[in-house]
Scaffold this motif. Sequence first.
Motif, mmCIF file in Angstrom:
data_model
loop_
_atom_site.group_PDB
_atom_site.id
_atom_site.type_symbol
_atom_site.label_atom_id
_atom_site.label_comp_id
_atom_site.label_asym_id
_atom_site.label_seq_id
_atom_site.Cartn_x
_atom_site.Cartn_y
_atom_site.Cartn_z
ATOM 1 N N GLY B 219 0.802 -1.209 0.000
ATOM 2 C CA GLY B 219 0.000 0.000 0.000
ATOM 3 C C GLY B 219 0.840 1.266 0.000
ATOM 4 O O GLY B 219 0.365 2.343 0.352
ATOM 5 N N LEU B 220 2.097 1.144 -0.396
ATOM 6 C CA LEU B 220 2.968 2.319 -0.398
ATOM 7 C C LEU B 220 3.212 2.856 -1.803
ATOM 8 O O LEU B 220 3.666 3.980 -1.986
ATOM 9 N N GLY B 221 2.888 2.035 -2.821
ATOM 10 C CA GLY B 221 3.234 2.389 -4.203
ATOM 11 C C GLY B 221 2.545 3.650 -4.696
ATOM 12 O O GLY B 221 3.194 4.594 -5.155
ATOM 13 N N LEU B 222 1.223 3.682 -4.599
ATOM 14 C CA LEU B 222 0.487 4.829 -5.149
ATOM 15 C C LEU B 222 0.686 6.122 -4.364
ATOM 16 O O LEU B 222 0.847 7.174 -4.983
ATOM 17 N N PRO B 223 0.669 6.078 -3.012
ATOM 18 C CA PRO B 223 0.936 7.332 -2.302
ATOM 19 C C PRO B 223 2.295 7.932 -2.694
ATOM 20 O O PRO B 223 2.417 9.139 -2.887
ATOM 21 N N LEU B 224 3.284 7.074 -2.855
ATOM 22 C CA LEU B 224 4.609 7.540 -3.252
ATOM 23 C C LEU B 224 4.558 8.134 -4.661
ATOM 24 O O LEU B 224 5.085 9.219 -4.929
#
Lengths: 157, 260
Positions: B219-224
């Motif tokens: 769940g870190l890919g899109l926020p980054l």
Amino acid sequence: MNPQPEIVLVDDEEMVLTSVSALLMLETECNVHTFLSPAEAIRHLETHPVDLVVSDYLMPQMNGIQLLAKSKELQPEAARVLLTGHADKGSAIQAINAVGLYHYLEKPWENAQLLMIVNSAVERTQLLRQVQAMISDLDNAHDSLKDIQTRLIKAFL
Amino acid sequence: MEPAAATEFELERLRAQVAALSKDAVLAQLAAGVIHEINTPIASIFSNIDVMERSLEAIEAQLGAGGPPKALALLKMMRNLVQVDRMACQRISGVIRGLKLHARGEEEGLCPAHLNQLVEDSILLVGSEYKRRIAFITDLGDLPPVECNPQLIGQALLNLLVNAAQAIEAEGQVTVRTAVEGDQVLISIADTGTGMTDEVKQKIFHTAFSTKALGVGTGLGLPLTYRIITEQHRGTITFTSELGRGTTFEIRIPITTKEP
Ligand SMILES: Nc1ncnc2c1ncn2[C@@H]1O[C@H](COP(=O)(O)OP(=O)(O)O)[C@@H](O)[C@H]1O
Ligand SMILES: [Mg+2]
């Protein structure tokens, strides 16, 4: 007309020396001297005039910038080219101004580009040498003119 | 989920994230070393291939059309081999370039970069894992150099490409398009995957939101990716998604970015 251009090539990887000198042998009239160690390259530079020094950046005893700085000191008119790997880019670029690089190339290099750089660097050095020779000819001519002038003046006094 | 179970699950997810991040860091470090190690041999091979091709040409010219047929045939064969070697090498160095974007190296700032090259290298990298079941299609427009941080844009592309590939269950397509739109460039990444429900659509940019199994999603890919595009490049990221049909992400970045 010009003497055969002299090139010094320094890299701690034998394979790079072999590849680049094969290219230069095939496509140029240059005489290429290859060195695995910067110290040996410097020894060559102390006694042989060269037109161009091409050096790797990261090497064990001495980096390419230090080597090229030494080369500038020994033979300021010889052109200097740095051929570096990607990882050393930042630090290499910072040092570029310090030694007055003619060009900076990244590995993997393009042979066509390398050839262009080598040819124009050699041409530039040889032109520089011709201009230097002309200037010292002029100086000599100027000196003998002055000589004649003083003798003429003396003759009339 | 019961509150306790939910907390337990969140904790588990958090642990997985920490593990994934530190693994990423270690791998990035290793990758930087490996890339440096491979770079010189590749450079040497590339150069040799070129010199061999030039030499073969010279030999052919010396022999002329009237040369011994057997020798001419061998020369032709060697020329073909040299061309195969060149293509093989190009493929290796494409993957290396892709990895370079993610290896721990010196951080590069904004510089003019060729986004199409970045797209192709990223596809090569992701494709190496998914190309057996997913067709990667490109429709790349004529782009000017775009002022950006190539390392970060590469990371954003990789996140979007991996998400697209992971959304496709069996076989499918991922289509990447680039184009100029006024003073911006558009990169769109469309997949024929599962699509998203309205509830998922609301949350995809939230930190740590993931519908994937533990160990797969962090769940870190899109926020980054969101931060890279909107904050670091003053661009926009939008998406459309239809359940059962697929998802398209569109990123737009100005051709010249003012330092944020
Ligand atoms: N192309 C896509 N198709 C369907 N769902 C997607 C797509 N991209 C992202 N998502 C959804 O957004 C969530 C968050 O994505 P991301 O931040 O990359 O985290 P992760 O991929 O680790 O789960 C994913 O878990 C998924 O539910
Ligand atoms: Mg993801």
